[in-house]
Design a protein around this motif. Structure first.
Motif, PDB file in Angstrom:
ATOM      1  N   ASN C 252     -33.150  24.594   3.690  1.00 31.61           N
ATOM      2  CA  ASN C 252     -32.152  25.659   3.572  1.00 31.61           C
ATOM      3  C   ASN C 252     -30.785  25.306   4.134  1.00 31.61           C
ATOM      4  O   ASN C 252     -29.869  26.102   4.063  1.00 31.61           O
ATOM      5  CB  ASN C 252     -32.637  26.913   4.304  1.00 31.61           C
ATOM      6  N   GLU C 253     -30.667  24.142   4.758  1.00 32.95           N
ATOM      7  CA  GLU C 253     -29.395  23.812   5.377  1.00 32.95           C
ATOM      8  C   GLU C 253     -28.994  22.391   5.008  1.00 32.95           C
ATOM      9  O   GLU C 253     -28.794  21.551   5.881  1.00 32.95           O
ATOM     10  CB  GLU C 253     -29.490  23.996   6.899  1.00 32.95           C
ATOM     11  N   ARG C 256     -23.913  21.016   6.334  1.00 32.09           N
ATOM     12  CA  ARG C 256     -23.370  21.659   7.531  1.00 32.09           C
ATOM     13  C   ARG C 256     -21.965  21.097   7.760  1.00 32.09           C
ATOM     14  O   ARG C 256     -21.762  19.889   7.743  1.00 32.09           O
ATOM     15  CB  ARG C 256     -24.249  21.391   8.756  1.00 32.09           C
ATOM     16  N   ILE C 283     -19.648  25.830  13.437  1.00 33.40           N
ATOM     17  CA  ILE C 283     -20.424  25.058  12.468  1.00 33.40           C
ATOM     18  C   ILE C 283     -20.816  26.020  11.362  1.00 33.40           C
ATOM     19  O   ILE C 283     -21.314  27.114  11.645  1.00 33.40           O
ATOM     20  CB  ILE C 283     -21.690  24.468  13.114  1.00 33.40           C
ATOM     21  N   VAL C 284     -20.586  25.628  10.122  1.00 30.71           N
ATOM     22  CA  VAL C 284     -20.907  26.509   9.005  1.00 30.71           C
ATOM     23  C   VAL C 284     -21.885  25.815   8.067  1.00 30.71           C
ATOM     24  O   VAL C 284     -21.700  24.655   7.707  1.00 30.71           O
ATOM     25  CB  VAL C 284     -19.633  26.913   8.229  1.00 30.71           C
ATOM     26  N   THR C 285     -22.932  26.548   7.717  1.00 32.63           N
ATOM     27  CA  THR C 285     -23.881  26.098   6.712  1.00 32.63           C
ATOM     28  C   THR C 285     -23.633  26.921   5.461  1.00 32.63           C
ATOM     29  O   THR C 285     -24.068  28.066   5.382  1.00 32.63           O
ATOM     30  CB  THR C 285     -25.333  26.342   7.187  1.00 32.63           C
ATOM     31  N   PRO C 286     -22.921  26.380   4.478  1.00 29.16           N
ATOM     32  CA  PRO C 286     -22.686  27.199   3.292  1.00 29.16           C
ATOM     33  C   PRO C 286     -23.983  27.415   2.518  1.00 29.16           C
ATOM     34  O   PRO C 286     -24.835  26.519   2.460  1.00 29.16           O
ATOM     35  CB  PRO C 286     -21.685  26.375   2.473  1.00 29.16           C
ATOM     36  N   PHE C 287     -24.118  28.591   1.950  1.00 34.32           N
ATOM     37  CA  PHE C 287     -25.313  28.863   1.144  1.00 34.32           C
ATOM     38  C   PHE C 287     -25.185  28.129  -0.185  1.00 34.32           C
ATOM     39  O   PHE C 287     -24.193  28.271  -0.890  1.00 34.32           O
ATOM     40  CB  PHE C 287     -25.468  30.367   0.909  1.00 34.32           C
TER      41      PHE C 287
END
Lengths: 367, 367, 367, 367
Positions: C252-253, C256, C283-287
Motif C-alpha cells: 500500500n505504500e 513515499r 513524509i507523504v505516501t500518495p495513494f
C-alpha cells in the motif's frame, strides 16, 4: 469402489463460491467433479459461465439439492441462510460443506449435526485457517510443550471494511480467531465478555473486543474491527517458557518464536521486592511452506466423503464457534456482562455443547 | 522579580528521581536550583552523590519538607506513598510535582487539590506524554477537525515486564493511555469496563483490556500487558474523515495520518445491500521535532510556580485519571462489570470529579 | 463478426507466456482474439490446453508466423532467441511484442526497429514497469519538478534466485531498473561502469553493481543479486528539493516522498565550516491505485496496432536498454572499466527517433 | 594513592571527545584518571568544564603532550591532524588512541606503528564497531563455519548528512564498513574499485559505491551516502550454507541468520537447464546483549597499556583500513579504475606484523 467421482454443486457465487469452484475443478484427478453452481444473481451466474464453461448454472439451490446425481454441496451464501439450506441439503442426502460461521444459533448447529450423523453424511464448516500450514504448525508447537504452559493469548484482526449489512464484525471476523484458538489450544472455553461499538451503522457493531476465559485460567483477548487504517492479523500466544507471534500478513515470517519469559513466584504467598527474573533468548522463524488452504480444505472434504472420517472442522467445530460467539453476542448486548458457557454434559466428550434442546438431549442419550 | 531561584528537592531516587535531578540541574539558567534528594536506600543516595556532587542527599523526606529554604518538591516514590507525602509537602507550603499516577483513590486527589488551592501552591502530576511534541500535535490535529468527528480509539501498550509488585499493570501502564486520551480528546468519560488476568503473580494482573465510553458515543479500548515478546506503544484514532496512528516507538514517524474512511448511512433507518463507499487517500507523516519531554515538564513546573498558572497536567488531570482507573479497577474486580462514572456536578465545569466527600463538596460549593 | 479483432499468437509458454494468454483472453471485448500458443515442450502445451481449451497449441513458432490469419505475436522465449524470432515475425508482417530484454546487442535492436518501421508494424518490448501506476506517478512527480533537480538514484533489486543459465543477473534483473530509470528520468546515459561476481556458477555473474552516468552529472547505482536472503525492490531518487523512495514490494505504500534535503554551497568556491542546512519535513505516501500492469501493457499493444501509435515501450526503448546493458556487460568483462556510451547523432533527437541511419549502423558494426 | 591509575588527556572536544571523557570518568575504578581535555574552541572548553568540573581544560594539545604526568592521550580531532598529533604524542612517550580513520595515507600509518613499537607505547585506533557484541558475534559465527564458505558481502550505510567539509563520504562512513569487514572476514583485500558523485559540494563526494576484492574470490560492495532520506546500516553476508544480515539500527534484532542458499554446480564445466536447488529454512535471531561499545573500547585501551598487549584495533588495523580506502580514493579519482593492492611482503604475515621494514617504507615512499 471409489471409481465414481464425487459430483459437487456450489450454492452462492459471491466471494467464496467461485474460489470453491476453481479448487474443485483443479481437484478433478482427486475424485471431484464440479457440476453445478447456483446463484439468484444473473450477473454472477454469467461470470461463472464465462470463467468455467463446463459448470452448469442454476438460479435456485433447491434444484441442486433435488438432483439425485449430486453427491455434495458447498453452501457459500449469507449467514442467515446457512441453517435452512444446510438442513434441506442434509435432509436430501447431500454431504455439506458450509462457509463459516456455520450458524449463529448453537441449537441449529446441534440439529444439523444430528441430521448429518443420523443420515450418515459429512457436515463440514469452512474454517479455512485450520487448513493452513502455519496454524497446524502452531498447534504442533503448543502440543509439543515448547511454549510451556499457555498463559494468555492476544489476537488482533482489523482493517478498513468490508462492512457487512447482515452481520456485525463479531460474526464476520471473530469466527477466524475463535476457530483458530479452539483448534490450537484444545481447551474448553468457560466464559465470554464482549464490548463493541457501532460507529458507522446504527445497529451493526464495527469494532469489538472479546475476552474468552478457558479452563486452566487461560485468557484470550480478541480485537476485531472494520475501522482501522491498516490491515493487521496478528495473534500473540504467551507461554510460560516461550512466546509465539503469528502474523498472517507476513509473506515469509508468519510464525516467530521468542525465547523470552519471566520467572515469577506464581505459587508463593509472599515475596520480596524484585523476585522476577527475565529470560531473553533467540528468536526463531520456522520455515513453513504454505499452500492454498482452500484447496487443502476442499481435498479434505472429498477425503471425508470417501472414507467416512469426521472432518477436522466438522459440525461440532462449527457448533463450538457458535457457542462462543453467541455468548459474545449476548455479552455485547448486555454491555460487557460476563456470560458463562454451560458446562458440557459429562457423558459427552468435549467438544460438544450440552443440553440445548430435545434433539440434542436425544442424541446425548444414545441416538 | 524572578531573581531568586526555585530551590528544589527530589523525593525518591529510583528510576524517575535521577532523571528529574538531571533535568532540574540543566534548567539552572531557567530559575531552578536543584538542592537536595532523599531516599531511604543508601546505594541510591551514594549513586546520586557520585553523579551529582552538588546535590545534598537525605534519608528522610520529612527533613526536606521541613526545610523552609526548599520551595518545591518532586515526589517520585512508590504509588501508595504519593498521597501522604504530597499531603505533608503541601501542608508545609511546598509546590509539589508528583509522578504518575497521582493517587489511586479519587478522594485523595480531591483532598490534594483542595490543599493546593487553599494554600496557593502548585500541584502537578507527571503525565510526561502531555509534554511530548507528538501528543500535542495530535491534540491540535483533533481540535482542528482534520480527522472529522472522533469515533473510536484503540491503544496498545505492551512489552515484557517490568513487573511491579505494588501495583498491577492497569495502574502501571494505563495512566499513560488515559492521560493521553483525556488530553487529546477533551471529552468526558462516562463508563468503564475492564478485564484482566494475573498470569505470573497470583494477585497482580499483568494483562488487562480496558474499555472506556465517552460522551458522544466514543469508545476507546486500551490493551496493556507486561507479557508480550515485543514492545508496542501504538494508538489508533479513528475519525469520520481520517484516521491517525501514533506510534511512540518509531524514531521518525510517530504520527501518521491516513486519509481513509467509510461513508455509511449512519442516520438511515434502512438501507440497501452495499450502501458504503470507502475512501482511500494519501498517508501523511507530519514532521515533529521532539525534545526530552521530562525537561519540558520540569520547565513547565517552574513556569507555573513563577506565574501561578494552573499546570497543563495539574491536580485535576491526576484526579481525572484516578477516576477512570479506579473505576477500571472496580470493573476488573467484578470481572468486567460495567462501571458508570458519576456525572460531574453541574456547577463545576468538567474536568472535575463531582461530589465525593465533604471536602470536595465544600470546594464545589464555593471554597 | 470478429473481423476487427486482432488475432494473437504467443510464442513461448514458460513463465510469461501463460500470463500473456490470460490477459489477451480477458481483453476479448477490447479487440483481442487469442488464437494460438507455441512451445516446444509438450508439458507446457498440455497445460495451456487444459487451462485455455479455446487456444490452439503448436510446436513450432514458424507455423504461427506463417499463418496469414495471425496479426500479432508475443515472443516470450529465452533471450538469445528474441532477435531471430522477432526478425522472422516482422519479416512476415506480424506486429511483435517481445519480452524484456528486447535483445542483448544494440545493433540487432536497430535492425528490428528498421524492419518494423519499413514494414509499418508495431514493435514493442515488455517493459512491464512502464505500465504500472506507481512508475507513471513517479515520472509525473519528477516532471512536475516537485523533487527539484534530480541528483542521484540508488536502486536495489535482490532476492534468492531464480538463477538463470542463459543470462547473468545483469541481463535478468537490471533491464527493469534501466527501463524504469530511462522512462522516469528522461535523460541520456553517457557512461557505464559495472562490477560483479559469479559465486555459484563459474561463468554467470549472480551479483552485480552497475553505475550509470547521465548528462547533467546525475549518477545512478543499481545493485542486482540472485544471492540475497530477502527480496528487495527499492529505488531511492534524490532530488535537490525532496527525496522519493519507490518500494515495489510494499502493498500500500509503494511511493513515499520525503520533504528532506540539504542546502549546500554547490556553486561556492570556498566556504566556512558548516555552511549546510538540513531540511526535515513531512513524509507523504500518495495513494496509487494499481492494476495488473501486464494487462495494461497488452491493452496498449492492441491500441498501438489499432491506431499506429508508437508504443510507450517501443523498439527504441528496447534499444536504449540494450545500449546501457551491453556497455555494462563490457565494463563487467573489463573489471569495472568505465565504458562511454557513444553520443547520439545530432540529427537524431534522443531517445533515438528510430531511423537506423548510417551512423548508427556503423556504430553497430564496429563499436 | 592514584599511582597505578593511567592519567588521560583528550584532544578535541567535538562529537567524540566528550564521549571519551564520560567513559574514562566512569572507568575510574578500572584504573583511569581523566585529567585534561584540550580544544581550541572556547565554547567547547566551557561545555566540558560545566559537564565535568573535575577535568582541566587546555587550549593547546602540545601542553597536554608535554605534561610528563599524562600517560595516555585520545586524539579526537579532524582527520588531517591525526598524523602530526599522534606523531608528537608518541614521540613524547604517550600511549595514543586515535579516532577513526587513523590516517588517510598508509605511509603515515606505518610511521606511527614504527614509532609506537620502537617506543614501547600502545597505538590504537577507534574502530568502535570492533567493540560491539554484534560484530564480535558475527566474527565468531563466520569463524565457526556456520555460514559455510563466504561468497559475497553487501553493505549499505546511508542517511541524510552529516556533511563533512574536510573529508568525503568515503573517509567519513566507509572506515566502519572496511574495519568491520577486515575484522570479521580475516581475509586480505587484493583490489578496490570505487565510484562516487559530489552532488552538494563541488569537490566532496557525498555518495560512493566501493567494491573490494578479497583473496578467495570474495567480493564486497559497500554503498555509502550522505544523501538518503532514511538511515540504513545493513550488512548482508552471503555464505555457501547460510546468509547473515547485520542491521545495526535494529534495537533487538541486529543479527539474523537465514538458513537459505542455493546449491549450484560451481565446479562443473557444463550443466543442464536447472541444476540448482534452493534451500529454504529457519531464520534465527541470536540474542546479543549489547553494551556501550565506546566504553569497551576505552577499557581495552587501559588494559593494553597495563599489560602491553597489542590492541584488537591497533595501528595495523588502522593501516589496513587506510590501505583499502586510499586505494578506493585513487579509484574514485580515476572514475572507477580498478586499483590492485600491493601484496604484503612474504616475510610479513598479514595483517602486517608491524615491523616497518625497508619494503614497507619503500612502498610508502613510492606507491
Amino acid at each position: 469402489m471409489n471409481q465414481t467421482k464425487t459430483r459437487i454443486g456450489v450454492i452462492g457465487c459471491g466471494y467464496w463460491g467461485p474460489n470453491h469452484i476453481r479448487n474443485f475443478l483443479s481437484l478433478g484427478h482427486n475424485g471431484a467433479e464440479m457440476v453445478v453452481a447456483a446463484d439468484r444473481d444473473p450477473t454472477r451466474r454469467q461470470r461463472i459461465s464465462e470463467l468455467y464453461p463446463t459448470v452448469k448454472v442454476e438460479t435456485d439451490a433447491s434444484l441442486v439439492f433435488q438432483d439425485p446425481s449430486i453427491d455434495a454441496v458447498v453452501i457459500a451464501t449469507p449467514v442467515e441462510t446457512h441453517y435452512p439450506l444446510a438442513k434441506q441439503a442434509l435432509s436430501l442426502g447431500k454431504h455439506v460443506l458450509v462457509e463459516k460461521p456455520l450458524v449463529t444459533d448453537p441449537g441449529q448447529a446441534e440439529e444439523l449435526i444430528y441430521l448429518a450423523e443420523t443420515g450418515g453424511r459429512v457436515l463440514m464448516v469452512g474454517h479455512t485457517f485450520e487448513y493452513t500450514a502455519a496454524v497446524n504448525r502452531i498447534r504442533e508447537i503448543i502440543a509439543s510443550g515448547e511454549l510451556g504452559e499457555i498463559l494468555y493469548i492476544r489476537s488482533l484482526r482489523v482493517n478498513l471494511g468490508l462492512f457487512q449489512t447482515d452481520i456485525n464484525v463479531l460474526w464476520d471476523l471473530a469466527p477466524h480467531d475463535v476457530s483458530i484458538l479452539l483448534y490450537v489450544l484444545q481447551m474448553e472455553p468457560t466464559a465470554v465478555m464482549a464490548v463493541g461499538n457501532a460507529n458507522i451503522n446504527r445497529n451493526i457493531e464495527d469494532v469489538a473486543s472479546i475476552t474468552i476465559e478457558f479452563d486452566s485460567d487461560v485468557m484470550a483477548n480478541i480485537m476485531v474491527s472494520w475501522l482501522d487504517p491498516r490491515k493487521v492479523r496478528e495473534m500473540t500466544i504467551v507461554g510460560s517458557k516461550k512466546m509465539l507471534v503469528y502474523d498472517d500478513i507476513s509473506a515469509n515470517e508468519k510464525i516467530r518464536i521468542f525465547d523470552k519469559g519471566v520467572d515469577g513466584p506464581k505459587d508463593y504467598q509472599s515475596f520480596g521486592e524484585f523476585p522476577y527474573s527475565y529470560r531473553y533468548g533467540d528468536i526463531v522463524t520456522p520455515f513453513v511452506q504454505e499452500h492454498e488452504p482452500l484447496r487443502e480444505e476442499c481435498a479434505h472434504f472429498l477425503e471425508c466423503i470417501r472414507t467416512g472420517e469426521t472432518p477436522r472442522s466438522g459440525g461440532q467445530a462449527g457448533l463450538n464457534v457458535a457457542r462462543v460467539l453467541s455468548a459474545a453476542e449476548a455479552s455485547l448486548r448486555a454491555r460487557g456482562q460476563r456470560v458463562e458457557l454451560a458446562p458440557v454434559p459429562e457423558q459427552l466428550s468435549w467438544p460438544l455443547s450440552g443440553a440445548v434442546d430435545s434433539i440434542a438431549l436425544k442424541r446425548a442419550a444414545g441416538a
